[in-house]
Design an enzyme around this catalytic site. Structure first.
Site, PDB file in Angstrom:
ATOM      1  N   ASP A 164      34.537  10.911  13.255  1.00  0.00           N
ATOM      2  CA  ASP A 164      35.518  11.875  13.755  1.00  0.00           C
ATOM      3  C   ASP A 164      36.333  12.524  12.641  1.00  0.00           C
ATOM      4  O   ASP A 164      36.688  13.703  12.721  1.00  0.00           O
ATOM      5  CB  ASP A 164      36.453  11.202  14.770  1.00  0.00           C
ATOM      6  CG  ASP A 164      35.823  11.072  16.149  1.00  0.00           C
ATOM      7  OD1 ASP A 164      34.878  11.838  16.439  1.00  0.00           O
ATOM      8  OD2 ASP A 164      36.247  10.204  16.931  1.00  0.00           O
TER       9      ASP A 164
ATOM     10  N   SER B 248      45.987   4.583  19.306  1.00  0.00           N
ATOM     11  CA  SER B 248      46.289   3.317  18.633  1.00  0.00           C
ATOM     12  C   SER B 248      47.762   2.949  18.737  1.00  0.00           C
ATOM     13  O   SER B 248      48.127   1.769  18.726  1.00  0.00           O
ATOM     14  CB  SER B 248      45.894   3.402  17.150  1.00  0.00           C
ATOM     15  OG  SER B 248      44.517   3.647  17.006  1.00  0.00           O
TER      16      SER B 248
ATOM     17  N   TYR C 197      44.906   8.474  16.432  1.00  0.00           N
ATOM     18  CA  TYR C 197      46.070   7.662  16.060  1.00  0.00           C
ATOM     19  C   TYR C 197      47.018   7.461  17.239  1.00  0.00           C
ATOM     20  O   TYR C 197      47.582   6.379  17.434  1.00  0.00           O
ATOM     21  CB  TYR C 197      46.788   8.355  14.897  1.00  0.00           C
ATOM     22  CG  TYR C 197      47.897   7.561  14.228  1.00  0.00           C
ATOM     23  CD1 TYR C 197      48.047   6.193  14.416  1.00  0.00           C
ATOM     24  CD2 TYR C 197      48.788   8.203  13.378  1.00  0.00           C
ATOM     25  CE1 TYR C 197      49.057   5.489  13.785  1.00  0.00           C
ATOM     26  CE2 TYR C 197      49.810   7.501  12.738  1.00  0.00           C
ATOM     27  CZ  TYR C 197      49.938   6.150  12.951  1.00  0.00           C
ATOM     28  OH  TYR C 197      50.945   5.465  12.324  1.00  0.00           O
ATOM     29  N   SER C 198      47.198   8.492  18.041  1.00  0.00           N
ATOM     30  CA  SER C 198      48.092   8.401  19.196  1.00  0.00           C
ATOM     31  C   SER C 198      47.661   7.283  20.143  1.00  0.00           C
ATOM     32  O   SER C 198      48.495   6.537  20.667  1.00  0.00           O
ATOM     33  CB  SER C 198      48.133   9.740  19.942  1.00  0.00           C
ATOM     34  OG  SER C 198      48.968   9.671  21.080  1.00  0.00           O
TER      35      SER C 198
ATOM     36  N   THR D 125      42.673  10.508  21.502  1.00  0.00           N
ATOM     37  CA  THR D 125      41.820   9.329  21.315  1.00  0.00           C
ATOM     38  C   THR D 125      41.837   8.841  19.869  1.00  0.00           C
ATOM     39  O   THR D 125      41.033   7.979  19.498  1.00  0.00           O
ATOM     40  CB  THR D 125      40.364   9.639  21.720  1.00  0.00           C
ATOM     41  OG1 THR D 125      39.898  10.786  20.992  1.00  0.00           O
ATOM     42  CG2 THR D 125      40.269   9.908  23.214  1.00  0.00           C
TER      43      THR D 125
ATOM     44  N   GLN E 214      45.464  14.243   6.433  1.00  0.00           N
ATOM     45  CA  GLN E 214      45.335  14.769   5.079  1.00  0.00           C
ATOM     46  C   GLN E 214      46.514  14.310   4.218  1.00  0.00           C
ATOM     47  O   GLN E 214      47.432  13.658   4.700  1.00  0.00           O
ATOM     48  CB  GLN E 214      45.273  16.298   5.120  1.00  0.00           C
ATOM     49  CG  GLN E 214      44.064  16.829   5.873  1.00  0.00           C
ATOM     50  CD  GLN E 214      42.748  16.362   5.288  1.00  0.00           C
ATOM     51  OE1 GLN E 214      42.437  16.624   4.140  1.00  0.00           O
ATOM     52  NE2 GLN E 214      41.961  15.650   6.089  1.00  0.00           N
TER      53      GLN E 214
ATOM     54  N   ASP F 110      46.235  15.839  15.094  1.00  0.00           N
ATOM     55  CA  ASP F 110      47.645  15.466  15.183  1.00  0.00           C
ATOM     56  C   ASP F 110      48.425  15.771  13.916  1.00  0.00           C
ATOM     57  O   ASP F 110      47.865  15.989  12.846  1.00  0.00           O
ATOM     58  CB  ASP F 110      47.787  13.970  15.521  1.00  0.00           C
ATOM     59  CG  ASP F 110      46.977  13.064  14.602  1.00  0.00           C
ATOM     60  OD1 ASP F 110      46.918  13.356  13.391  1.00  0.00           O
ATOM     61  OD2 ASP F 110      46.405  12.080  15.084  1.00  0.00           O
TER      62      ASP F 110
END
Length: 282
Positions: free
Chosen positions: A69, A189, A186-187, A184, A242, A144
């Site tokens: 991803d 997690s 970091y949010s 689906t 990044q 994100d």
């Protein structure tokens, strides 16, 4: 057709998957473009043209990314800038955005025949505005934008405004502002909800909040958010994972829907729910 191919060579399976892909592109009578730096890996393949830099994307019909991803997100930005669709080939593990698995490259012929649909995914425009009202940083996100502390792990106080009105204050390690595509990542997690990509919305999720009552908030796609930190320590902003940039004292981060949309080619008939069930169940 002409395809610009972006393989993530740090993945263990990428070489074998990409080699098979290049052969498939040649069999279909198509052309594959690769960055010149990859010639050391793939040599002189039939139908493969090596180029310097991604400017040739504008001359291609589609971009193909091989990896996970993270690779797909970075490739989507390049493709979007040139108004080209993206085909995602999984050479990793979960890869929610994957259009094809590594053993499904035979389906690439369906793209050549025109048997596919293009799925549009909303993006975010993210800016840092200093105390004088000047935009000192700008980026677009597929997944994100994350505001957090820099260096020493320390809790921060974040004030969030929505359309100019106070929304919520978080005492947390940071906050994630995500698209449905990023729901689906970091949010998720951090305890955020999964949102179907067709539901255009903006998700706000705190990272490790120091309160049992702090929860994610799902806002309308036209919402405009402002995030201000308390200046008690150095804060940073990272877009799509990044390199982070420092948020100066008294500056604010603004997030809103972008006018740009990332285009993902979809070949198989499976739905988002099908993919979600498959990935979560392993």
């Amino acid at each position: 057709m002409k395809f610009y191919v972006i393989p993530n060579m740090t993945r263990a399976n990428t070489f074998s998957v990409t080699s098979e892909l290049l052969e498939k592109i040649y069999e279909l009578g198509c052309t594959a473009y690769l960055d010149t730096s990859l010639k050391i890996h793939f040599g002189e393949n039939n139908g493969t043209v090596y180029t310097d830099g991604p400017k040739v994307i504008s001359e291609s019909d589609a971009v193909i990314a091989i990896g996970g991803d993270g690779t797909f997100i970075n490739a989507a930005k390049l493709a979007t800038d040139c108004n080209k669709p993206l085909i995602c080939v999984n050479a990793g593990k979960l890869a929610y955005l994957a259009c094809l698995e590594g053993d499904e490259l035979g389906l690439l012929g369906e793209v050549v025949k025109g048997n596919f649909v293009t799925e549009k995914r909303m993006m975010l425009d993210v800016s840092i505005i200093d105390k004088d009202g000047e935009i000192i940083y700008h980026s677009s996100c597929v997944n994100d934008a994350v505001v957090s502390r820099s260096g020493i792990i320390r809790i921060m106080n974040l004030s969030v405004f929505c359309n100019g009105a106070p929304l919520i204050d978080y005492l947390a390690d940071g906050a994630i502002v995500a698209t449905p595509t990023g729901s689906t990542a970091y949010s998720l997690s951090a305890g955020g909800p999964v949102v179907e990509p067709s539901v255009e919305s903006i998700l706000l999720t705190p990272v490790c909040p120091h309160s049992v009552f702090s929860r994610s908030v799902v806002l309308g796609g036209n919402s405009e958010l402002e995030l201000l930190h308390d200046n008690s320590g150095e804060a940073i902003l990272s877009c799509d994972g990044q390199s982070a940039v420092i948020i100066p004292a008294d500056a604010r981060v603004t997030v809103k829907r972008s006018h740009k949309y990332a285009s993902f080619i979809k070949i198989k008939p499976d739905t988002f729910i099908d993919v979600l069930n498959k990935k979560i169940s392993g």
